[in-house]
Design an enzyme around this catalytic site. Structure first.
Site, PDB file in Angstrom:
ATOM      1  N   ARG A   1      93.313 -58.042   2.455  1.00  0.00           N
ATOM      2  CA  ARG A   1      92.246 -58.173   1.450  1.00  0.00           C
ATOM      3  C   ARG A   1      92.529 -57.339   0.189  1.00  0.00           C
ATOM      4  O   ARG A   1      91.633 -56.733  -0.389  1.00  0.00           O
ATOM      5  CB  ARG A   1      90.887 -57.802   2.055  1.00  0.00           C
ATOM      6  CG  ARG A   1      90.373 -58.883   3.006  1.00  0.00           C
ATOM      7  CD  ARG A   1      88.990 -58.549   3.527  1.00  0.00           C
ATOM      8  NE  ARG A   1      89.012 -57.343   4.353  1.00  0.00           N
ATOM      9  CZ  ARG A   1      87.969 -56.596   4.658  1.00  0.00           C
ATOM     10  NH1 ARG A   1      86.786 -56.936   4.202  1.00  0.00           N
ATOM     11  NH2 ARG A   1      88.082 -55.533   5.413  1.00  0.00           N
ATOM     12  N   GLU A   2      93.791 -57.342  -0.223  1.00  0.00           N
ATOM     13  CA  GLU A   2      94.167 -56.554  -1.401  1.00  0.00           C
ATOM     14  C   GLU A   2      93.408 -56.999  -2.649  1.00  0.00           C
ATOM     15  O   GLU A   2      93.035 -56.178  -3.490  1.00  0.00           O
ATOM     16  CB  GLU A   2      95.673 -56.692  -1.669  1.00  0.00           C
ATOM     17  CG  GLU A   2      96.571 -56.047  -0.617  1.00  0.00           C
ATOM     18  CD  GLU A   2      96.910 -56.985   0.538  1.00  0.00           C
ATOM     19  OE1 GLU A   2      96.163 -57.963   0.781  1.00  0.00           O
ATOM     20  OE2 GLU A   2      97.920 -56.736   1.211  1.00  0.00           O
TER      21      GLU A   2
ATOM     22  N   ILE B   1      61.177 -62.549   8.495  1.00  0.00           N
ATOM     23  CA  ILE B   1      62.187 -63.463   9.035  1.00  0.00           C
ATOM     24  C   ILE B   1      63.058 -62.784  10.087  1.00  0.00           C
ATOM     25  O   ILE B   1      63.813 -63.432  10.793  1.00  0.00           O
ATOM     26  CB  ILE B   1      63.027 -64.065   7.880  1.00  0.00           C
ATOM     27  CG1 ILE B   1      62.107 -64.666   6.822  1.00  0.00           C
ATOM     28  CG2 ILE B   1      64.005 -65.112   8.367  1.00  0.00           C
ATOM     29  CD1 ILE B   1      61.117 -65.706   7.348  1.00  0.00           C
TER      30      ILE B   1
ATOM     31  N   GLU C   1      66.338 -56.062  14.059  1.00  0.00           N
ATOM     32  CA  GLU C   1      67.753 -56.483  14.121  1.00  0.00           C
ATOM     33  C   GLU C   1      68.748 -55.378  13.755  1.00  0.00           C
ATOM     34  O   GLU C   1      69.841 -55.661  13.268  1.00  0.00           O
ATOM     35  CB  GLU C   1      67.997 -57.733  13.249  1.00  0.00           C
ATOM     36  CG  GLU C   1      67.170 -58.940  13.690  1.00  0.00           C
ATOM     37  CD  GLU C   1      67.458 -60.221  12.885  1.00  0.00           C
ATOM     38  OE1 GLU C   1      68.552 -60.354  12.304  1.00  0.00           O
ATOM     39  OE2 GLU C   1      66.573 -61.096  12.856  1.00  0.00           O
TER      40      GLU C   1
ATOM     41  N   ARG D   1      84.047 -61.519  -1.717  1.00  0.00           N
ATOM     42  CA  ARG D   1      83.421 -61.505  -0.392  1.00  0.00           C
ATOM     43  C   ARG D   1      84.194 -62.358   0.602  1.00  0.00           C
ATOM     44  O   ARG D   1      84.539 -63.507   0.312  1.00  0.00           O
ATOM     45  CB  ARG D   1      81.987 -62.031  -0.485  1.00  0.00           C
ATOM     46  CG  ARG D   1      81.052 -61.077  -1.183  1.00  0.00           C
ATOM     47  CD  ARG D   1      80.673 -59.912  -0.292  1.00  0.00           C
ATOM     48  NE  ARG D   1      79.778 -60.326   0.774  1.00  0.00           N
ATOM     49  CZ  ARG D   1      78.464 -60.267   0.695  1.00  0.00           C
ATOM     50  NH1 ARG D   1      77.881 -59.809  -0.386  1.00  0.00           N
ATOM     51  NH2 ARG D   1      77.720 -60.655   1.702  1.00  0.00           N
TER      52      ARG D   1
ATOM     53  N   CYS E   1      67.178 -71.596   5.369  1.00  0.00           N
ATOM     54  CA  CYS E   1      67.119 -71.092   3.998  1.00  0.00           C
ATOM     55  C   CYS E   1      68.234 -71.628   3.128  1.00  0.00           C
ATOM     56  O   CYS E   1      69.248 -72.104   3.609  1.00  0.00           O
ATOM     57  CB  CYS E   1      67.148 -69.565   4.010  1.00  0.00           C
ATOM     58  SG  CYS E   1      68.493 -68.871   4.969  1.00  0.00           S
TER      59      CYS E   1
ATOM     60  N   HIS F   1      66.374 -61.997  -2.363  1.00  0.00           N
ATOM     61  CA  HIS F   1      67.654 -61.644  -2.993  1.00  0.00           C
ATOM     62  C   HIS F   1      67.483 -60.754  -4.204  1.00  0.00           C
ATOM     63  O   HIS F   1      68.451 -60.228  -4.725  1.00  0.00           O
ATOM     64  CB  HIS F   1      68.425 -62.907  -3.367  1.00  0.00           C
ATOM     65  CG  HIS F   1      69.027 -63.540  -2.156  1.00  0.00           C
ATOM     66  ND1 HIS F   1      68.308 -64.394  -1.360  1.00  0.00           N
ATOM     67  CD2 HIS F   1      70.234 -63.411  -1.588  1.00  0.00           C
ATOM     68  CE1 HIS F   1      69.076 -64.766  -0.355  1.00  0.00           C
ATOM     69  NE2 HIS F   1      70.239 -64.195  -0.465  1.00  0.00           N
TER      70      HIS F   1
HETATM   71  N1  GLN Z   1      66.812 -63.512  11.333  1.00  0.00           N
HETATM   72  C1  GLN Z   1      67.820 -63.420  10.346  1.00  0.00           C
HETATM   73  C2  GLN Z   1      67.516 -62.259   9.394  1.00  0.00           C
HETATM   74  O1  GLN Z   1      66.390 -62.013   9.148  1.00  0.00           O
HETATM   75  C3  GLN Z   1      67.953 -64.700   9.551  1.00  0.00           C
HETATM   76  C4  GLN Z   1      69.086 -64.637   8.574  1.00  0.00           C
HETATM   77  C5  GLN Z   1      69.348 -65.928   7.814  1.00  0.00           C
HETATM   78  O2  GLN Z   1      68.520 -66.765   7.666  1.00  0.00           O
HETATM   79  N2  GLN Z   1      70.531 -66.088   7.304  1.00  0.00           N
HETATM   80  O3  GLN Z   1      68.387 -61.610   8.869  1.00  0.00           O
HETATM   81 ZN    ZN Z   2      67.335 -67.088   5.872  1.00  0.00          ZN
END
Ligand code: GLN
Ligand code: ZN
Length: 767
Positions: free
Chosen positions: A16-17, A443, A496, A527, A655, A706
């Site tokens: 990944r240079e 989510i 999570e 990325r 999404c 985001h």
């Molecule tokens: N449950 C995941 C989170 O909240 C869903 C991620 C996603 O939709 N890409 O990060």
């Molecule tokens: Zn999502």
């Protein structure tokens, strides 16, 4: 003897240079000269690797600092005005970066160019911006410079450029409806002279072949687009060194006659995705025309069955001789660089795999085998035998085949139906969950702080004991539950924190997956992703999420929603086995998840979310194949979900893609609740849900996670009013667009508090 060539090499570098150099440059840590030096070294190294492997032509133009489509847009002078590019000056590299990263010249923010998926891959390109009357010019010379660079290193060079029709097809603009809009074709008269100039300059550099990529030829094309090819290539062929027209990611299908009619010197076809087209293409060639056979899979990591190709290609090789070119199916951009860099994989598994370097060696071996006396000559015969043994070992390996999994799959055909209809289930669920109207939830993920990442890293490298890790994560979960209670959310999550990645986490806990240490593939810009390798029958040796989830539930009376990654998303974001249909592999994943779902339920969890953000990406490129995919994809989701009791609530989440055209399939998934991205499109998506009368509960995302900006209560209430105007209020949930793992705690707290306030406001209005 057949000719060897490559369509494109991964530019990111085995270590990944390029990523490192780009990020250092953006951070102001290295100079532009230093960045250029890294690029030059990578190109030189990659050309050398390809030439040494025996390629007769090495690609030039496959290198790009951020994205090859962006680089090409800049070369054509297609730079939106907000990036302040004056009339006829060359487009600077910094301008290219600004287009990708969203800054105006003075450093002020300017909307970055839109980014979207490159056909059905996980690579993202920057969408060309188009407008009527647009002027084009040759505005960057990087391509010519690199041709000179490669010539100076003694290579036989084949420049690679995106074709004008594909480039226009991918472009967007306010005046145009989207991909297939024929109005964009009106830009051709302005665009083609620039292509002619590029091709003329390349010919002047002494190049003897030019590869022009037109992957849209594997799509369903409107007649206007298909018919445009003849005129475009009739014109370009006159100005240019011989043109190899490259198609990939599928078969030419109904575009085959049009492709064979073009006055180009050669045609590249993807025989991995569409092997059946070989004979028709070969038979349709004009005298002297080259057939480039894409026989090594540029989209997956398995060794090729060279014996099979040998048998298949022999007649063609005899009749075409040097006019048969052998190549990977598409650019090797989509596979990791070098298997020899892997120290984490065992030898058995490595024997089955092939990354970019190895794929070129396979190609070279195939050429030798096809040559006069080829397959019988001892070193070639030995190498072929070695490859054959590796494939046979893979086919037989006990690591791949698990009869218990087959039995479970065979017995699963009737298991994907939840008996009582949604209306009955939701009544039972409401009675059990006792949620207010407009229930609030998230989510799944909460901020992944440096401390959390540090914990996981320390545990992985052994410097933190299992017990200490468990304790620290439990503390994070407890804090997260306390936080959500304080904010006043209704349905909580554990956060999570144990997950580095939503696919990797589950893959590592299931049988049938392997992980590389260096198997990076560019996703966009700097990325990269490191997809797991799903090599064998999938099963779940032990519960994967039950411990963390039940711990979270033990801390609160509010329902804690468990979080799983769905079968289609696990499939879609991995390199999966090629020895059985994807649908079969997906069923295995679904069954493993089903066990997890049932264990969660048995442990007292009342709500289980099965995320499917990649559900739509799995759609085949040709519409005729959509129903087949949707049938098994929906069925697999249901298989994972449908084992639960009527009063256990199943959520799903999707999404960042368009759902309007698959809304019926989404409804057939029959999740009790879907949380879905809508805030960026200002609830536009809901039109589809309304037209179709989406039958189940829905949480249209009310703010874009985001952005670090804290959303306004009034704005969120406004969005939900729009939703309420279209859907019954008792079926609406209030939640963000996606997980919060990329955000910090302070902004998360501010945003969620406002979201809860918005929900209260809505409840007040209803009362
Ligand atoms: N449950 C995941 C989170 O909240 C869903 C991620 C996603 O939709 N890409 O990060
Ligand atoms: Zn999502």
């Amino acid at each position: 003897m057949a000719t060897l060539h490559n369509l494109g090499f991964p530019r990111i570098g085995a270590r990944r240079e390029l990523k490192r150099a780009l990020e250092s440059y953006w951070a102001g840590l290295i100079s532009a000269d230093e960045l250029e030096r890294v690029g030059r070294e990578l190109r030189a190294r990659h050309w050398a690797v390809q030439a040494q492997a025996g390629m007769d032509w090495v690609p030039v133009g496959d290198f790009a600092w951020y994205d090859h489509v962006l680089e090409w847009s800049a070369t054509l002078g297609a730079v939106p005005a907000r990036f302040g590019q004056p009339g006829d000056e060359p487009v600077a590299l910094d301008t290219v970066f600004r287009m990708a990263r969203g800054r105006a010249p003075a450093g002020a923010p300017a909307a970055a160019c839109e980014m979207t998926k490159w056909f059905d891959t996980n690579y993202h390109y920057l969408v060309p911006e188009l407008h009527p009357g647009q002027r084009f010019r040759v505005a960057r010379t990087a391509l010519f410079d690199q041709v000179r660079e490669a010539h100076a290193l003694g290579h036989a060079v084949k420049p690679v450029i995106p074709g004008p029709l594909t480039w226009l097809w991918l472009g967007k603009g306010e005046a145009y409806a989207g991909a297939g809009d024929a109005a964009k074709l009106a830009l051709l008269p302005a665009l083609l002279p620039v292509y002619e100039e590029v091709l003329g300059r390349l010919a002047a550099e002494g190049v003897q072949w030019v590869q022009i990529d037109e992957p849209i030829l594997v799509l369903d094309l409107p007649a206007s687009w298909r018919n445009a090819f003849a005129g475009v290539y009739g014109r370009l062929a006159r100005m240019s060194a011989p043109i190899l027209l490259a198609t990939y990611f599928g078969g030419l299908g109904d575009n085959l006659p049009a492709a064979l009619d073009l006055p180009v010197a050669g045609l590249h076809v993807d025989l991995v995705r569409a092997p059946e087209q070989l004979e028709a293409v070969a038979a349709g060639l004009r005298p002297g025309q080259v057939l480039s056979a894409g026989v090594i899979d540029g989209r997956n990591v398995w060794r090729a069955d060279l014996d099979a190709w040998l048998a298949r290609l022999s007649p063609v090789a005899t009749s075409l001789g040097e006019r048969l070119w052998l190549a990977p199916s598409c650019s090797l951009l989509h596979v990791p660089v070098d298997l020899d860099e892997e120290d984490a994989l065992d030898d058995e598994l490595k024997g089955w795999l092939s990354f970019a370097h190895q794929k070129l060696d396979e190609l070279a071996l195939l050429r030798k085998a096809l040559g006069p006396g080829g397959a019988a000559e001892s070193p070639v015969a030995e190498a072929l035998a070695r490859q054959r043994r590796a494939l046979e070992a893979r086919a037989r390996s006990r690591r791949i085949h698990d009869p218990r999994v087959w039995e479970a799959v065979a017995a699963s055909r009737e298991l994907s139906l939840r008996r009582p209809p949604f209306g009955e289930r939701i009544a039972l669920q409401r009675a059990r969950l006792r949620l207010p109207s407009f229930p609030t939830t998230t989510i799944g993920s909460f901020p992944q702080t440096p401390e959390i990442r540090g914990l996981r890293r320390a545990w992985r490298d052994g410097s933190l004991s299992d017990a200490a890790y468990e304790k620290a994560l439990r503390q994070a979960i407890a804090d997260c539950i306390a936080f959500q209670e304080r904010i006043g959310l209704d349905v909580l999550v554990h956060g999570e924190f144990e997950r580095n990645d939503m696919v990797e986490y589950f893959g590592e806990l299931m049988a049938g997956f392997a992980f590389t240490r260096n198997g990076w593939v560019q996703s966009y810009g700097s990325r990269c992703v490191k997809p797991p390798i799903l090599y064998g029958d999938v099963s779940r040796p032990a519960p994967m999420t039950v411990g963390w989830t039940t711990y979270a539930q033990s801390l609160t009376d509010k329902p804690v929603k468990a979080m799983l990654t769905g079968p289609v998303t696990l499939l879609q974001w991995s390199f999966v086995r090629d020895d059985q249909p994807r649908s079969e592999t997906c069923r295995q994943l679904a069954l493993a998840l089903r066990e997890e779902v049932l264990d969660l339920e048995a442990a007292g969890i009342r709500i289980i979310q099965i995320d499917e953000p990649a559900f739509r990406e799995g759609l085949p490129l040709r519409r005729s194949q959509w129903p087949g995919y949707l049938r098994w994809a929906v069925d697999c989701f249901r298989l994972a979900a449908a084992g639960v009791r009527d009063d256990t609530q199943i959520h799903t989440h999707m999404c960042y893609s368009e759902f309007n055209d698959i809304i019926e399939a989404i409804a057939e998934m029959d999740a009790d609740v879907i949380t879905i991205e809508t805030s960026r499109s200002n609830m536009e998506l809901l039109a589809a849900f309304e037209d179709y009368r989406y039958p189940n509960d829905i949480g249209p995302g009310v703010y874009d996670i985001h952005s670090p900006n804290v959303p306004d209560v009034e704005w969120m209430v406004g969005l939900m009013r729009k939703a309420r105007a279209r859907l019954p209020p008792e079926r609406l949930w209030v939640n963000p667009d996606c997980g919060l793992k990329t955000r910090g705690w302070p902004e998360t707290e501010a945003a969620l508090s406002k979201m809860v306030e918005a929900a209260h406001r809505l409840r007040g209005e209803a009362a």
